[in-house]
Design a protein around this motif. Structure first.
Motif, PDB file in Angstrom:
ATOM      1  N   THR A 119       0.813  -1.218   0.000  1.00  0.00           N
ATOM      2  CA  THR A 119       0.000   0.000   0.000  1.00  0.00           C
ATOM      3  C   THR A 119       0.847   1.269   0.000  1.00  0.00           C
ATOM      4  N   SER A 120       2.023   1.218   0.618  1.00  0.00           N
ATOM      5  CA  SER A 120       2.851   2.422   0.727  1.00  0.00           C
ATOM      6  C   SER A 120       3.825   2.585  -0.433  1.00  0.00           C
ATOM      7  N   PHE A 121       4.337   1.462  -0.949  1.00  0.00           N
ATOM      8  CA  PHE A 121       5.381   1.540  -1.976  1.00  0.00           C
ATOM      9  C   PHE A 121       5.014   0.804  -3.258  1.00  0.00           C
ATOM     10  N   GLY A 122       3.848   0.149  -3.281  1.00  0.00           N
ATOM     11  CA  GLY A 122       3.438  -0.575  -4.478  1.00  0.00           C
ATOM     12  C   GLY A 122       4.237  -1.823  -4.740  1.00  0.00           C
ATOM     13  N   LEU A 123       4.909  -2.358  -3.722  1.00  0.00           N
ATOM     14  CA  LEU A 123       5.741  -3.543  -3.894  1.00  0.00           C
ATOM     15  C   LEU A 123       4.864  -4.789  -3.903  1.00  0.00           C
ATOM     16  N   ASP A 124       4.981  -5.576  -4.957  1.00  0.00           N
ATOM     17  CA  ASP A 124       4.179  -6.792  -5.079  1.00  0.00           C
ATOM     18  C   ASP A 124       4.434  -7.718  -3.884  1.00  0.00           C
ATOM     19  N   PRO A 125       3.380  -8.343  -3.352  1.00  0.00           N
ATOM     20  CA  PRO A 125       3.553  -9.207  -2.169  1.00  0.00           C
ATOM     21  C   PRO A 125       4.570 -10.327  -2.365  1.00  0.00           C
ATOM     22  N   PHE A 126       4.631 -10.890  -3.575  1.00  0.00           N
ATOM     23  CA  PHE A 126       5.588 -11.957  -3.813  1.00  0.00           C
ATOM     24  C   PHE A 126       7.028 -11.438  -3.812  1.00  0.00           C
ATOM     25  N   LEU A 127       7.199 -10.181  -4.196  1.00  0.00           N
ATOM     26  CA  LEU A 127       8.533  -9.577  -4.123  1.00  0.00           C
ATOM     27  C   LEU A 127       8.837  -9.058  -2.725  1.00  0.00           C
ATOM     28  N   LYS A 144      -4.929  -1.124  13.945  1.00  0.00           N
ATOM     29  CA  LYS A 144      -6.293  -1.278  14.458  1.00  0.00           C
ATOM     30  C   LYS A 144      -6.746  -2.718  14.215  1.00  0.00           C
ATOM     31  N   THR A 145      -8.024  -2.980  14.445  1.00  0.00           N
ATOM     32  CA  THR A 145      -8.517  -4.356  14.312  1.00  0.00           C
ATOM     33  C   THR A 145      -9.369  -4.561  13.065  1.00  0.00           C
ATOM     34  N   THR A 146      -9.376  -3.577  12.190  1.00  0.00           N
ATOM     35  CA  THR A 146     -10.120  -3.701  10.937  1.00  0.00           C
ATOM     36  C   THR A 146      -9.496  -4.780  10.059  1.00  0.00           C
ATOM     37  N   TYR A 147     -10.348  -5.579   9.423  1.00  0.00           N
ATOM     38  CA  TYR A 147      -9.832  -6.611   8.528  1.00  0.00           C
ATOM     39  C   TYR A 147      -9.195  -5.969   7.295  1.00  0.00           C
ATOM     40  N   ARG A 148      -8.065  -6.514   6.906  1.00  0.00           N
ATOM     41  CA  ARG A 148      -7.349  -6.017   5.727  1.00  0.00           C
ATOM     42  C   ARG A 148      -7.179  -7.164   4.735  1.00  0.00           C
ATOM     43  N   THR A 149      -6.915  -6.819   3.501  1.00  0.00           N
ATOM     44  CA  THR A 149      -6.554  -7.789   2.481  1.00  0.00           C
ATOM     45  C   THR A 149      -5.658  -7.106   1.469  1.00  0.00           C
ATOM     46  N   ILE A 150      -4.827  -7.868   0.824  1.00  0.00           N
ATOM     47  CA  ILE A 150      -3.915  -7.324  -0.183  1.00  0.00           C
ATOM     48  C   ILE A 150      -4.542  -7.568  -1.552  1.00  0.00           C
ATOM     49  N   ARG A 151      -5.025  -6.512  -2.178  1.00  0.00           N
ATOM     50  CA  ARG A 151      -5.724  -6.632  -3.460  1.00  0.00           C
ATOM     51  C   ARG A 151      -4.774  -6.273  -4.601  1.00  0.00           C
ATOM     52  N   THR A 152      -4.202  -7.273  -5.201  1.00  0.00           N
ATOM     53  CA  THR A 152      -3.325  -7.054  -6.343  1.00  0.00           C
ATOM     54  C   THR A 152      -4.145  -7.043  -7.627  1.00  0.00           C
TER      55      THR A 152
END
Length: 292
Positions: A55-63, A116-124
């Motif tokens: 979210t901050s740097f646009g770095l792909d999760p696999f990278l 916080k306790t809000t649910y998050r997800t990584i949406r690529t």
């Protein structure tokens, strides 16, 4: 039949991810005889780190695992030095349960304050992509996650089997006293081994964040699954944990496809109970106990 085969595909791909998580859990137990209740929290920490990098740097999760695995390796080694090494040898197995659970709660607290306790997800951009092979749908994310898990497990195998440090780990697992007589520093092996277990959690966390929504408390459900897999495969057997993860992933997927997703979570414990009634030490515990 189409539904069954589709469920088998999903189960195998999911099982590969669980195998990566459980391998670190098994490695830590094999070296230190410590049941690490913080492994699930470390996976969720890895997911949050990947989320932040994305979210901050646009770095792909696999990278992002190129960043998160060294970070959690250092954190894992530090946790072992600070909280587990000071425990007396005769009390370590019992007290380690309390200590690692306290570590899990501490990680949860830090994540709750930070995110916080809000649910998050990584949406690529490829989160909803899939491949069609002979009429069967294969999720691109699950496929990439499976390939990553296999690659990481192969690296772990190479480390254990092909390096001097790996031989030191296996010697410590099989006979700690003899290993120390041969010059192996068991204390350093334990710290590095815990760090490696945390590093596998970081890699798995990046994948977990793409596949599932998560918050700081998601580790409770996750650690129950990981413990089921490790016990099913046989405590101390990485090969057993891989097989156990595949079995659990396939069974849960079949139950969800043919029955209801509500019961798929329970299937982990049903399979575990059924196997332990026949083989109390797990699938590979009898022959591989004390070996990786």
């Amino acid at each position: 039949m189409h539904t069954v085969i589709q469920a088998l595909i999903v189960g195998v791909l999911t099982g590969g991810v669980y195998a990566l998580m459980a391998s670190g859990q098994t490695l830590i137990f094999g070296i230190m005889k410590v049941v690490n209740l913080a492994q699930g929290a470390l996976v969720i920490a890895g997911a949050y780190l990947s989320y932040s990098l994305f979210t901050s740097f646009g770095l792909d999760p696999f990278l992002s695992i190129l960043v998160t695995t060294p970070v959690l390796f250092g954190a894992g080694a530090g946790l072992q030095l600070l909280f587990l090494r000071p425990l007396r040898e005769q009390d370590r197995q019992e007290l380690s349960l309390l200590v690692t659970f306290a570590i899990a709660l501490g990680i949860e607290g830090v994540l709750s304050v930070t995110y916080k306790t809000t649910y998050r997800t990584i949406r690529t951009g490829y989160a909803d992509d899939s491949y069609t092979v002979d009429g069967y749908q294969i999720s691109a994310v699950r496929l990439y996650a499976f390939i990553l898990s296999i690659a990481m497990l192969a690296l772990l195998y190479a480390l254990l089997e092909r390096t001097r440090f790996g031989r030191a780990i296996r010697a410590t697992v099989q006979n700690p006293e003899s290993a120390q007589l041969l010059g192996v520093n068991a204390r350093s092996v334990a710290a590095v081994g815990f760090g490696i277990g945390a590093a596998t959690a970081a890699a798995a966390g990046a994948v977990y964040g793409i596949l599932y929504s998560f918050n700081s408390g998601s580790h409770y459900d996750l650690i129950s699954r990981l413990l089921s897999i490790v016990i099913l495969g046989g405590l101390g057997s990485i090969g057993g944990s891989i097989v156990g993860a595949m079995v659990m992933g396939v069974v849960a997927s079949l139950v969800a496809a043919l029955g209801t997703p509500i019961w798929s979570d329970f299937s982990f414990f049903a399979v575990l109970l059924a196997v332990l009634l026949i083989r109390p030490r797990g699938l590979f515990g009898a022959s591989l106990r004390g070996a990786l």
